[in-house]
Write a protein that holds these residues in place. Structure first.
Motif, PDB file in Angstrom:
ATOM      1  N   SER A   1      -1.579 -68.068  34.117  1.00 16.47           N
ATOM      2  CA  SER A   1      -0.361 -67.493  33.553  1.00 16.47           C
ATOM      3  C   SER A   1       0.562 -67.067  34.677  1.00 16.47           C
ATOM      4  CB  SER A   1      -0.697 -66.291  32.667  1.00 16.47           C
ATOM      5  OG  SER A   1      -1.316 -65.276  33.418  1.00 16.47           O
ATOM      6  N   GLU A   2       1.848 -67.276  34.464  1.00 19.19           N
ATOM      7  CA  GLU A   2       2.812 -66.818  35.472  1.00 19.19           C
ATOM      8  C   GLU A   2       2.728 -65.295  35.532  1.00 19.19           C
ATOM      9  OE1 GLU A   2       5.782 -64.718  33.373  1.00 19.19           O
ATOM     10  OE2 GLU A   2       6.412 -65.642  35.234  1.00 19.19           O
ATOM     11  N   PRO A   3       3.048 -64.690  36.679  1.00 17.55           N
ATOM     12  CA  PRO A   3       2.759 -63.274  36.898  1.00 17.55           C
ATOM     13  C   PRO A   3       3.404 -62.299  35.922  1.00 17.55           C
ATOM     14  CG  PRO A   3       3.742 -64.268  38.859  1.00 17.55           C
ATOM     15  CD  PRO A   3       3.652 -65.325  37.842  1.00 17.55           C
TER      16      PRO A   3
ATOM     17  N   LYS B   1     -11.193 -61.319  40.149  1.00 16.17           N
ATOM     18  CA  LYS B   1     -10.564 -61.862  41.353  1.00 16.17           C
ATOM     19  C   LYS B   1     -10.020 -63.275  41.155  1.00 16.17           C
ATOM     20  CE  LYS B   1     -13.367 -59.180  44.521  1.00 16.17           C
ATOM     21  NZ  LYS B   1     -14.288 -59.219  45.657  1.00 16.17           N
ATOM     22  N   LEU B   2     -10.370 -63.907  40.067  1.00 20.85           N
ATOM     23  CA  LEU B   2     -10.109 -65.330  39.872  1.00 20.85           C
ATOM     24  C   LEU B   2      -8.627 -65.690  39.942  1.00 20.85           C
ATOM     25  CD1 LEU B   2     -11.823 -67.870  39.323  1.00 20.85           C
ATOM     26  CD2 LEU B   2     -11.414 -67.503  36.893  1.00 20.85           C
TER      27      LEU B   2
ATOM     28  N   GLU C   1      -3.661 -67.524  45.715  1.00 23.61           N
ATOM     29  CA  GLU C   1      -3.647 -67.421  47.178  1.00 23.61           C
ATOM     30  C   GLU C   1      -4.083 -68.729  47.828  1.00 23.61           C
ATOM     31  OE1 GLU C   1      -5.997 -63.936  48.000  1.00 23.61           O
ATOM     32  OE2 GLU C   1      -4.258 -62.618  47.781  1.00 23.61           O
ATOM     33  N   LYS C   2      -5.092 -69.369  47.279  1.00 20.47           N
ATOM     34  CA  LYS C   2      -5.586 -70.629  47.833  1.00 20.47           C
ATOM     35  C   LYS C   2      -4.569 -71.762  47.651  1.00 20.47           C
ATOM     36  CE  LYS C   2     -10.607 -69.910  47.521  1.00 20.47           C
ATOM     37  NZ  LYS C   2     -10.569 -68.735  48.289  1.00 20.47           N
TER      38      LYS C   2
ATOM     39  N   TYR D   1       3.183 -65.065  44.391  1.00 19.74           N
ATOM     40  CA  TYR D   1       2.903 -64.673  43.005  1.00 19.74           C
ATOM     41  C   TYR D   1       1.643 -63.827  42.903  1.00 19.74           C
ATOM     42  CZ  TYR D   1       6.128 -68.368  41.324  1.00 19.74           C
ATOM     43  OH  TYR D   1       7.211 -69.170  41.057  1.00 19.74           O
ATOM     44  N   ALA D   2       0.638 -64.169  43.712  1.00 23.55           N
ATOM     45  CA  ALA D   2      -0.651 -63.464  43.657  1.00 23.55           C
ATOM     46  C   ALA D   2      -0.505 -61.982  43.935  1.00 23.55           C
ATOM     47  CB  ALA D   2      -1.617 -64.097  44.659  1.00 23.55           C
ATOM     48  N   ASN D   3       0.555 -61.610  44.646  1.00 29.54           N
ATOM     49  CA  ASN D   3       0.737 -60.216  45.020  1.00 29.54           C
ATOM     50  C   ASN D   3       1.822 -59.500  44.213  1.00 29.54           C
ATOM     51  OD1 ASN D   3      -1.262 -60.048  47.144  1.00 29.54           O
ATOM     52  ND2 ASN D   3       0.028 -61.550  48.190  1.00 29.54           N
ATOM     53  N   TYR D   4       2.348 -60.145  43.186  1.00 27.67           N
ATOM     54  CA  TYR D   4       3.317 -59.485  42.312  1.00 27.67           C
ATOM     55  C   TYR D   4       2.640 -58.278  41.659  1.00 27.67           C
ATOM     56  CZ  TYR D   4       7.088 -63.017  42.044  1.00 27.67           C
ATOM     57  OH  TYR D   4       8.142 -63.845  42.310  1.00 27.67           O
TER      58      TYR D   4
END
Length: 192
Positions: free
Chosen positions: A20-22, A166-167, A173-174, A182-185
């Motif tokens: 899903s988008e953040p 964490k998934l 991130e990968k 996005y992973a850090n939004y």
């Protein structure tokens, strides 16, 4: 040890992951990762991989009373149904192949026998209540509207061995580039 290299894809297929988008406003899919088990002209369905139920499998199935493993909420559709994905050789014949070394379903009676014989590795099976589904063309429309990020290149062992909390972040991130951002939004941009 890396088992994969995630790639962003515009057109999904069976075995891909949907992230899903953040800032997706749907609580059912907030920061979810869905394994796409089927995608064709009739529609699509899959299971949310990172949404744990408050119950364990042996709490909802009396027949499997000695198998204390997590139960996941596969999605908002038909939450009175139970599904499983696995990489268990003795269940492959009755299941549907999603990708190499990953199957959906199989003989439930055989599964019960294997559990009683203590021949089921908990790291090679996941159980879900409900599923996520889309009618024909609906999923592609949502992808085109940037609701979902499609990732390809996962290995089944990654699905079974990555902690669910964490998934979503780990995959983004990968994937690198803008996806790493996005992973850090923040979950709530107003708190940023």
């Amino acid at each position: 040890m890396e088992f994969f290299e995630f790639k962003n894809i515009d057109r999904p297929q069976k075995g891909d992951l949907l992230l899903s988008e953040p800032l997706l406003p749907d609580i059912n899919f907030d920061r979810t990762v869905i394994l796409l088990c089927e995608h064709n002209e009739e529609g699509s369905f899959g299971f949310v991989l990172n949404k744990l139920s408050i119950l364990k499998v042996d709490e909802v199935l009396q027949e499997i009373n000695s198998f204390d493993t997590s139960l996941y909420v596969g999605g908002p559709v038909q939450q009175n149904t139970l599904h499983f994905i696995h990489d268990i050789e003795h269940l492959r014949g009755g299941g549907q192949e999603i990708m190499d070394q990953l199957y959906w379903g199989g003989s439930f009676e055989k599964l019960l026998d294997l559990v009683q014989e203590r021949k089921v590795d908990k790291n090679k099976i996941r159980f879900f209540v409900g599923y996520s589904g889309w009618s024909e063309e609906q999923l592609q429309q949502e992808i085109d509207q940037n609701t979902w990020i499609v990732a390809r290149g996962v290995h089944p062992s990654y699905i079974f061995n990555t902690p669910p909390e964490k998934l979503w972040k780990d995959i983004l991130e990968k994937m690198g580039g803008r996806f790493k951002v996005y992973a850090n939004y923040p979950s709530d941009p107003k708190l940023n």
